[in-house]
Design an enzyme around this catalytic site. Structure first.
Site, short mmCIF file in Angstrom:
data_model
loop_
_atom_site.label_atom_id
_atom_site.label_comp_id
_atom_site.label_asym_id
_atom_site.label_seq_id
_atom_site.Cartn_x
_atom_site.Cartn_y
_atom_site.Cartn_z
N GLU A 1 18.49 19.36 52.86
CA GLU A 1 18.78 20.73 53.33
C GLU A 1 17.56 21.32 54.03
O GLU A 1 16.48 21.33 53.44
CB GLU A 1 19.21 21.60 52.15
N HIS B 1 24.34 26.30 52.30
CA HIS B 1 24.05 26.57 50.88
C HIS B 1 24.12 28.08 50.61
O HIS B 1 23.18 28.70 50.11
CB HIS B 1 22.67 26.00 50.48
P1 NAD Z 1 28.68 24.63 34.41
O1 NAD Z 1 27.59 23.96 33.64
O2 NAD Z 1 29.25 25.90 33.87
O3 NAD Z 1 29.89 23.62 34.65
C1 NAD Z 1 29.73 22.29 35.01
C2 NAD Z 1 30.87 21.51 34.40
O4 NAD Z 1 30.82 20.17 34.89
C3 NAD Z 1 30.79 21.43 32.87
O5 NAD Z 1 31.98 21.90 32.28
C4 NAD Z 1 30.58 19.94 32.59
O6 NAD Z 1 31.21 19.50 31.40
C5 NAD Z 1 31.23 19.32 33.82
N1 NAD Z 1 30.82 17.95 34.06
C6 NAD Z 1 29.65 17.34 33.75
N2 NAD Z 1 29.69 16.04 34.13
C7 NAD Z 1 30.92 15.84 34.66
C8 NAD Z 1 31.57 14.70 35.21
N3 NAD Z 1 30.97 13.52 35.27
N4 NAD Z 1 32.83 14.84 35.68
C9 NAD Z 1 33.46 16.04 35.63
N5 NAD Z 1 32.89 17.15 35.09
C10 NAD Z 1 31.64 17.05 34.63
O7 NAD Z 1 28.09 24.86 35.87
P2 NAD Z 1 28.66 25.81 37.01
O8 NAD Z 1 28.03 27.15 36.89
O9 NAD Z 1 30.14 25.69 37.06
O10 NAD Z 1 28.00 25.11 38.29
C11 NAD Z 1 28.40 23.83 38.73
C12 NAD Z 1 27.45 23.34 39.81
O11 NAD Z 1 27.56 24.15 40.97
C13 NAD Z 1 25.96 23.49 39.44
O12 NAD Z 1 25.50 22.39 38.68
C14 NAD Z 1 25.28 23.60 40.77
O13 NAD Z 1 24.87 22.32 41.19
C15 NAD Z 1 26.36 24.10 41.70
N6 NAD Z 1 26.06 25.44 42.22
C16 NAD Z 1 26.02 25.61 43.57
C17 NAD Z 1 25.76 26.86 44.10
C18 NAD Z 1 25.75 27.10 45.60
O14 NAD Z 1 25.09 28.02 46.06
N7 NAD Z 1 26.48 26.34 46.38
C19 NAD Z 1 25.52 27.95 43.25
C20 NAD Z 1 25.61 27.75 41.88
C21 NAD Z 1 25.86 26.47 41.39
#
Ligand code: NAD
Length: 311
Positions: free
Chosen positions: A266, A285
């Protein structure tokens, strides 16, 4: 006590957050570059005297953590912690906490916007009209379609609720899922395998963390499991998708569309091949970049740092 604050957008809320730290005797060191810091820049700034860092997506691998001799706590301005070597932090007795619940609504709303963009090509049509082109592009309806959500955490659940509101069938795949009340309340089905959710879904939206297990979870083989009409949405992390395989799959119409808010590099380099494809949609992003989420991320990460440093 010195605190380094790296995220660019944190400054938008400095009036509300800086006094919290300054009134507790902290001296704030800002990232003045206007971009993500490099490893060496972080070492230069934080190798001595800095006891706390509020970090964005800047890299904190073992090498950097070992160099920051006085570092006691890292507060993530956001949720994804793949830029921090958590194992090294634990060994070095550095506390780490993320801003859970700060940006889930904003990211979920962007995922829905990207789904609409793929289904109705709003920005492409608008740009066409501006250029004197009144031609239309046939879209698809979302009502009655199946969305497969990979990762049923904070963001995945918000996407699920909104998809139900759009009259879609909702599936979730998450091997660690345990909120069965939520599934029942919203009429959502839990899928027991990745293969199944990929083959059943018209839209696949990814909301799982990047770890060694999930890197390239979408690759040549898993792309082939999806429907030729499928739309893939990635607002999580670039390296969840093997971008080379995605390029081939989009070019050869193995799937219909992909939209990414995140990239393995990025910003992506200008010669990134995905950028040449009409069926590839992208944003910089920007998932968490809303007034509301930025304010929550700033406040939550400040309060988390205060708590971790026992100020
Ligand atoms: P979270 O921890 O609440 O949820 C993640 C979920 O993924 C959990 O329920 C976990 O059990 C599940 N998981 C783990 N391994 C897995 C697998 N192999 N297969 C399927 N599910 C699996 O996190 P969140 O707040 O929902 O965020 C998710 C992701 O989004 C973050 O890790 C981050 O990378 C990304 N994110 C991106 C932005 C952006 O600006 N684009 C902003 C915030 C978060």
């Amino acid at each position: 006590m010195k605190i380094l604050i790296t995220p660019k957008s944190f400054k938008n809320y400095k009036e509300k957050t800086y006094p919290i730290l300054q009134n507790l005797g902290c001296e704030i060191v800002e990232n003045k570059t206007g971009r993500t810091l490099t490893e060496d820049e972080i070492i230069d700034i934080a190798s001595q005297d800095v006891q706390g860092i509020i970090i964005g997506v800047d890299p904190l691998p073992k090498r950097v953590l070992e160099s920051c001799k006085d570092l006691k706590a890292i507060s993530k301005y956001g949720v994804g912690m793949d830029n921090i070597d958590l194992e090294a932090a634990e060994k070095l007795n550095i506390k780490v906490k993320n801003a859970v619940g700060s940006n889930n609504i904003s990211v979920a709303e962007l995922a829905i916007a990207l789904i609409f963009e793929a289904a109705r090509r709003v920005s492409v049509l608008g740009a066409g009209v501006r250029n004197g082109n009144w031609g239309r592009i046939a879209g698809v309806e979302l009502t009655g379609k199946t969305i497969g959500i990979i990762g049923g955490g904070q963001i995945g659940k918000e996407v699920a609720k909104r998809a139900k509101g759009l009259c879609m069938e909702v599936l979730i795949y998450d091997p660690y899922y345990n909120d069965f009340e939520f599934l029942e309340k919203y009429g959502i089905t839990l899928c027991d395998s990745l293969d199944k959710i990929l083959s059943l879904s018209d839209i696949v939206s990814m909301h799982l963390p990047l770890t060694t297990d999930t890197k390239y979870i979408i690759n040549t083989d898993t792309l082939k499991m999806m429907k030729p009409s499928a739309i893939l949405i990635n607002t999580s992390r670039g390296e969840l998708v093997d971008e080379e395989s995605l390029y081939t799959a989009l070019k050869e119409k193995v799937i219909a569309f992909a939209a990414q808010d995140v990239f393995s590099k990025e910003p992506p380099s200008p010669d990134e091949k995905l950028l040449t494809l009409d069926n590839f949609i992208l944003t910089p992003h920007a998932g968490a970049f809303t007034a509301e989420a930025v304010e929550r991320m700033a406040l939550y990460s400040t309060n988390n740092l205060v708590e971790m440093l026992n100020l």
